[in-house]
Motif scaffolding. Structure first.
Motif, short mmCIF file in Angstrom:
data_model
loop_
_atom_site.label_atom_id
_atom_site.label_comp_id
_atom_site.label_asym_id
_atom_site.label_seq_id
_atom_site.Cartn_x
_atom_site.Cartn_y
_atom_site.Cartn_z
N VAL A 171 0.16 -1.08 -0.19
CA VAL A 171 -0.14 0.08 0.42
C VAL A 171 0.92 1.23 -0.03
O VAL A 171 1.36 1.33 1.11
CB VAL A 171 -0.79 0.24 1.47
CG1 VAL A 171 -1.67 1.01 1.32
CG2 VAL A 171 -1.84 -1.71 0.87
N LYS A 172 0.67 2.37 -1.37
CA LYS A 172 1.70 3.11 -1.49
C LYS A 172 1.00 3.82 -0.22
O LYS A 172 1.90 5.62 0.39
CB LYS A 172 1.55 3.70 -2.57
CG LYS A 172 2.64 4.98 -2.71
CD LYS A 172 2.92 5.48 -3.96
CE LYS A 172 2.94 6.72 -4.43
NZ LYS A 172 3.37 7.40 -5.81
N SER A 173 -0.47 4.22 -0.90
CA SER A 173 -1.22 5.66 0.72
C SER A 173 -2.03 5.11 0.23
O SER A 173 -2.70 4.65 -0.65
CB SER A 173 -1.00 7.14 -0.72
OG SER A 173 -1.94 7.15 -1.27
N VAL A 174 -2.86 5.27 1.42
CA VAL A 174 -5.05 5.49 2.04
C VAL A 174 -5.08 6.76 2.54
O VAL A 174 -4.84 7.34 3.27
CB VAL A 174 -4.67 3.92 2.87
CG1 VAL A 174 -4.16 4.22 4.62
CG2 VAL A 174 -6.41 3.71 3.04
N SER A 175 -6.20 6.82 1.61
CA SER A 175 -7.34 8.55 3.28
C SER A 175 -8.63 8.04 3.14
O SER A 175 -8.68 7.11 2.35
CB SER A 175 -6.77 9.33 2.54
OG SER A 175 -7.42 9.09 0.46
N GLU A 197 -10.51 6.10 -0.14
CA GLU A 197 -9.31 6.31 -1.51
C GLU A 197 -7.70 5.28 -1.33
O GLU A 197 -7.32 5.28 0.38
CB GLU A 197 -8.89 7.38 -1.85
CG GLU A 197 -10.11 8.28 -2.50
CD GLU A 197 -10.21 10.32 -2.80
OE1 GLU A 197 -9.40 10.21 -4.19
OE2 GLU A 197 -9.58 10.51 -1.73
N MET A 198 -7.56 4.68 -1.98
CA MET A 198 -5.45 4.25 -1.93
C MET A 198 -4.72 3.69 -3.02
O MET A 198 -5.54 3.66 -4.13
CB MET A 198 -6.23 2.50 -1.21
CG MET A 198 -6.61 1.59 -2.00
SD MET A 198 -6.96 0.35 -1.28
CE MET A 198 -5.43 -0.44 -0.31
N GLU A 199 -3.29 3.62 -2.75
CA GLU A 199 -3.31 3.79 -3.98
C GLU A 199 -2.17 1.65 -3.64
O GLU A 199 -1.68 2.17 -2.80
CB GLU A 199 -1.81 4.41 -3.75
CG GLU A 199 -1.94 5.50 -4.84
CD GLU A 199 -0.82 6.96 -5.31
OE1 GLU A 199 -0.43 6.67 -6.14
OE2 GLU A 199 -1.26 7.82 -4.25
N LYS A 238 -4.64 3.47 -9.00
CA LYS A 238 -5.49 4.14 -7.55
C LYS A 238 -6.98 3.53 -7.80
O LYS A 238 -7.33 3.22 -8.38
CB LYS A 238 -5.56 5.75 -8.19
CG LYS A 238 -3.92 6.47 -7.82
CD LYS A 238 -4.09 8.05 -8.46
CE LYS A 238 -2.23 8.66 -8.24
NZ LYS A 238 -2.66 10.05 -9.08
#
Length: 253
Positions: A171-175, A197-199, A238
């Motif tokens: 997981v690169k990013s999560v929000s 949202e996540m990448e 994404k």
């Protein structure tokens, strides 16, 4: 030997008794009169290129015992299975009882990925990974001949998977936030609309590249999942989904 068998059982794999070999009188290599050197087509591999590579390959050579996989364990993968004509038994004894393993229940290579992402591969054959198997030609019982087996190719893909050189997602990013807002709230209340949202990235060689999939799911859980929904792909690696908080009080995650 006993310790390895116990480890295998803990992972959902049973190894047949010592002295037994997988035998097939229809799918063997002609170099072995005992029919314990099995020539297996690529279609018997699991359909997962990330783990074993392509199935469109020359036959594999297998000389060893059979494995039995616990079908109730969802973490165990049948990486390579035998034919319906195969069985596991001692080639030196007359068959006076039903073999322990028969047909397609005979597993030759098995893999496990545990819930902490540890990976293990079990093989009933050491010879499968030998130089001799890597370099040997294949002469099948139906007179088809191949200049070289595909053992080396499959072994390479298996080693890359089990040592996490391939098939790894991070997981690169999560929000998350309420609809029409940008900051994550301290909490949500019932019937509010939330945005998640996540990448994701996956490892390709020594690089991390965007990971795109169509079957990613989100679960909104309070003991049991109240919402299970697909998370659509909105760009390279994404994902974004909008959903309404259930009209049920409680602590969700």
């Amino acid at each position: 030997g006993i310790i390895l068998r116990e480890i295998a059982v803990e992972c959902g794999v049973e190894i047949d008794v010592s002295g037994n070999f997988v035998i097939d009188h229809f799918n063997y290599d002609k170099s072995d009169p005992s029919h314990t050197l099995i020539a297996i087509d690529g279609e018997n591999l699991i359909d997962s290129p990330v783990i074993v590579g392509s199935r469109n390959i020359s036959p594999l050579l297998y000389h060893g015992t059979g494995l039995l996989v616990n079908s109730s364990n969802p973490l165990v993968l049948k990486l390579l299975t035998a034919y319906s004509t195969s069985y596991s038994y001692s080639p030196f004894n007359d068959i006076d009882k039903t073999p322990n393993l028969l047909g397609t229940e005979v597993v030759l290579l098995a893999g496990v990925q545990t819930r902490n992402n540890a990976r293990v591969v079990f093989s009933g054959s050491i010879d499968f990974f030998s130089n001799n198997a890597f370099l040997s030609n294949v002469r099948k019982a139906n007179n088809k001949e191949f200049a070289k087996s595909s053992n080396a190719d499959v072994a390479k893909h298996l080693s890359e998977w089990v040592f996490k050189e391939n098939g790894v997602i991070r997981v690169k990013s999560v929000s998350h936030h309420k609809l029409n807002e940008n900051e994550a709230p301290m909490d949500y209340t019932i019937t509010e609309t939330a945005v998640f949202e996540m990448e994701l990235e996956h490892k390709v060689g020594k690089e991390w590249k965007p990971f795109s999939a169509k079957d990613l799911q989100l679960e909104f859980v309070r003991i049991d999942p109240f919402i299970t929904t697909t998370v659509p792909l909105v760009g390279e690696g994404k994902y974004k989904v909008i959903f309404k908080i259930p009209d049920v009080y409680g602590v969700f995650k």
